[in-house]
Enzyme design. Structure first.
Site, PDB file in Angstrom:
ATOM      1  N   PHE A 213      43.821  55.369  34.394  1.00 21.01           N
ATOM      2  CA  PHE A 213      43.164  56.668  34.496  1.00 21.01           C
ATOM      3  C   PHE A 213      41.823  56.609  35.214  1.00 21.01           C
ATOM      4  O   PHE A 213      41.200  57.643  35.444  1.00 21.01           O
ATOM      5  CB  PHE A 213      42.981  57.277  33.100  1.00 21.01           C
ATOM      6  CG  PHE A 213      44.215  57.962  32.592  1.00 21.01           C
ATOM      7  CD1 PHE A 213      44.484  59.272  32.930  1.00 21.01           C
ATOM      8  CD2 PHE A 213      45.122  57.290  31.796  1.00 21.01           C
ATOM      9  CE1 PHE A 213      45.632  59.909  32.487  1.00 21.01           C
ATOM     10  CE2 PHE A 213      46.275  57.903  31.343  1.00 21.01           C
ATOM     11  CZ  PHE A 213      46.527  59.215  31.682  1.00 21.01           C
TER      12      PHE A 213
ATOM     13  N   GLY B 178      50.109  47.413  34.285  1.00 20.09           N
ATOM     14  CA  GLY B 178      50.736  48.607  34.848  1.00 20.09           C
ATOM     15  C   GLY B 178      50.125  48.994  36.172  1.00 20.09           C
ATOM     16  O   GLY B 178      50.815  49.493  37.082  1.00 20.09           O
TER      17      GLY B 178
ATOM     18  N   SER C 228      49.311  54.680  34.911  1.00 17.06           N
ATOM     19  CA  SER C 228      49.114  53.264  34.621  1.00 17.06           C
ATOM     20  C   SER C 228      47.635  52.932  34.549  1.00 17.06           C
ATOM     21  O   SER C 228      47.248  51.926  33.955  1.00 17.06           O
ATOM     22  CB  SER C 228      49.800  52.407  35.686  1.00 17.06           C
ATOM     23  OG  SER C 228      49.269  52.671  36.972  1.00 17.06           O
TER      24      SER C 228
ATOM     25  N   THR D  75      50.828  51.120  28.724  1.00 14.93           N
ATOM     26  CA  THR D  75      51.763  50.524  29.667  1.00 14.93           C
ATOM     27  C   THR D  75      52.775  49.669  28.912  1.00 14.93           C
ATOM     28  O   THR D  75      52.619  49.379  27.733  1.00 14.93           O
ATOM     29  CB  THR D  75      51.024  49.682  30.714  1.00 14.93           C
ATOM     30  OG1 THR D  75      50.250  48.666  30.057  1.00 14.93           O
ATOM     31  CG2 THR D  75      50.092  50.552  31.543  1.00 14.93           C
TER      32      THR D  75
ATOM     33  N   LYS E 147      45.029  41.931  26.426  1.00 17.42           N
ATOM     34  CA  LYS E 147      46.020  42.780  27.091  1.00 17.42           C
ATOM     35  C   LYS E 147      47.413  42.230  26.846  1.00 17.42           C
ATOM     36  O   LYS E 147      47.682  41.052  27.080  1.00 17.42           O
ATOM     37  CB  LYS E 147      45.738  42.868  28.589  1.00 17.42           C
ATOM     38  CG  LYS E 147      46.655  43.851  29.307  1.00 17.42           C
ATOM     39  CD  LYS E 147      46.156  44.195  30.684  1.00 17.42           C
ATOM     40  CE  LYS E 147      47.074  45.185  31.380  1.00 17.42           C
ATOM     41  NZ  LYS E 147      47.203  46.458  30.654  1.00 17.42           N
TER      42      LYS E 147
ATOM     43  N   HIS F 186      42.777  40.447  33.665  1.00 14.07           N
ATOM     44  CA  HIS F 186      42.401  41.292  32.534  1.00 14.07           C
ATOM     45  C   HIS F 186      41.977  40.427  31.350  1.00 14.07           C
ATOM     46  O   HIS F 186      42.195  39.216  31.341  1.00 14.07           O
ATOM     47  CB  HIS F 186      43.571  42.191  32.118  1.00 14.07           C
ATOM     48  CG  HIS F 186      43.771  43.368  33.011  1.00 14.07           C
ATOM     49  ND1 HIS F 186      44.527  43.309  34.160  1.00 14.07           N
ATOM     50  CD2 HIS F 186      43.301  44.632  32.936  1.00 14.07           C
ATOM     51  CE1 HIS F 186      44.522  44.484  34.751  1.00 14.07           C
ATOM     52  NE2 HIS F 186      43.792  45.316  34.031  1.00 14.07           N
TER      53      HIS F 186
END
Length: 232
Positions: A98, A140, A96, A72, A134, A130
């Site tokens: 999976f 994303g 963004s 992202t 990150k 997160h």
């Protein structure tokens, strides 16, 4: 199948483990300074960094290697990647997120946004959490969720700052050892409606990427996880 991992951090190592459990072979493990020949692979999975993503994707497409990207923060070049894929008659999936569960959550979010449209007594807001490694904020996934609300409501934009009435406020938090949490809240003076997805580890993201790589073999075009999962 033979897989190239473009980006070999924590996510790449999780993808490696799950791919090998499913009988695949990792033939390339590329970090930023790694030299490799992309045509050694049947398919590439890109979980790199924003600055490297487009070059990784374009290298795959120019060499007729299907590519899956979960990086992202690079989407200013997304249309270029799509156009290159079409020009090369290649195969490309960007998502963004999976995770199979998150992609179902995306669909739930769209349905709820449609139901809440026309209910001005509710204000919508979002929180995403997160891990501290990150690099981008908001995630994303949070941007996808916000954009899907905007498409199905009267909201115009999302923001990390103090929102206008037509903005969706995203509260992006970074906390150690949190794989990913996304919560959407509709609040009025009388009640609150919330939907939430919580990832327990990276395995869900990695499994979805490997499933997408398996699915795209032999196909041509630009696809999404909705195509892979036959939803939406």
């Amino acid at each position: 199948m033979k897989i190239a991992l473009l980006g070999y951090g924590k996510m790449g190592k999780t993808i490696e483990r799950i791919a090998e459990e499913r009988g695949h072979t990792i033939v390339i493990k590329a970090k930023l300074d790694t030299a490799y020949t992309i045509t050694d692979a049947d398919v590439a999975i890109d979980f790199s960094i924003p600055e490297a993503a487009y070059n990784n994707i374009s290298n795959c497409l120019l060499n007729n290697v299907p590519v899956i990207s979960g990086t992202t923060g690079w989407l200013k070049d997304y249309d270029k990647a799509v156009n290159l894929c079409k020009a090369q008659n290649g195969a490309f999936i960007y998502a963004s997120n999976f995770s199979l569960g998150v992609n179902i959550f995306f669909e739930v979010n769209k349905v709820l946004a449609k139901l809440m449209n026309g209910q001005p007594q509710y204000n919508v807001a979002m929180e995403e959490i997160h891990h501290t490694q990150k690099l981008d904020a908001p995630s994303g996934t949070a941007i996808t969720l916000a954009e899907d609300i905007i498409k199905n409501s009267n909201y115009d934009n999302w923001t990390l700052d103090n929102p206008n009435p037509k903005d969706i406020k995203i509260d992006a938090k970074r906390i150690e050892n949190v794989p990913g949490t996304h919560e959407i809240t509709y609040q009025s003076n009388v009640d609150t409606i919330q939907i939430k997805h919580t990832a327990h580890n990276r395995d869900g993201f990695a499994l979805g990427a490997v499933v997408a790589a398996e699915w795209i073999i032999g196909k041509k075009g630009v696809f999404s996880m909705n195509d892979v999962l036959n939803i939406g």
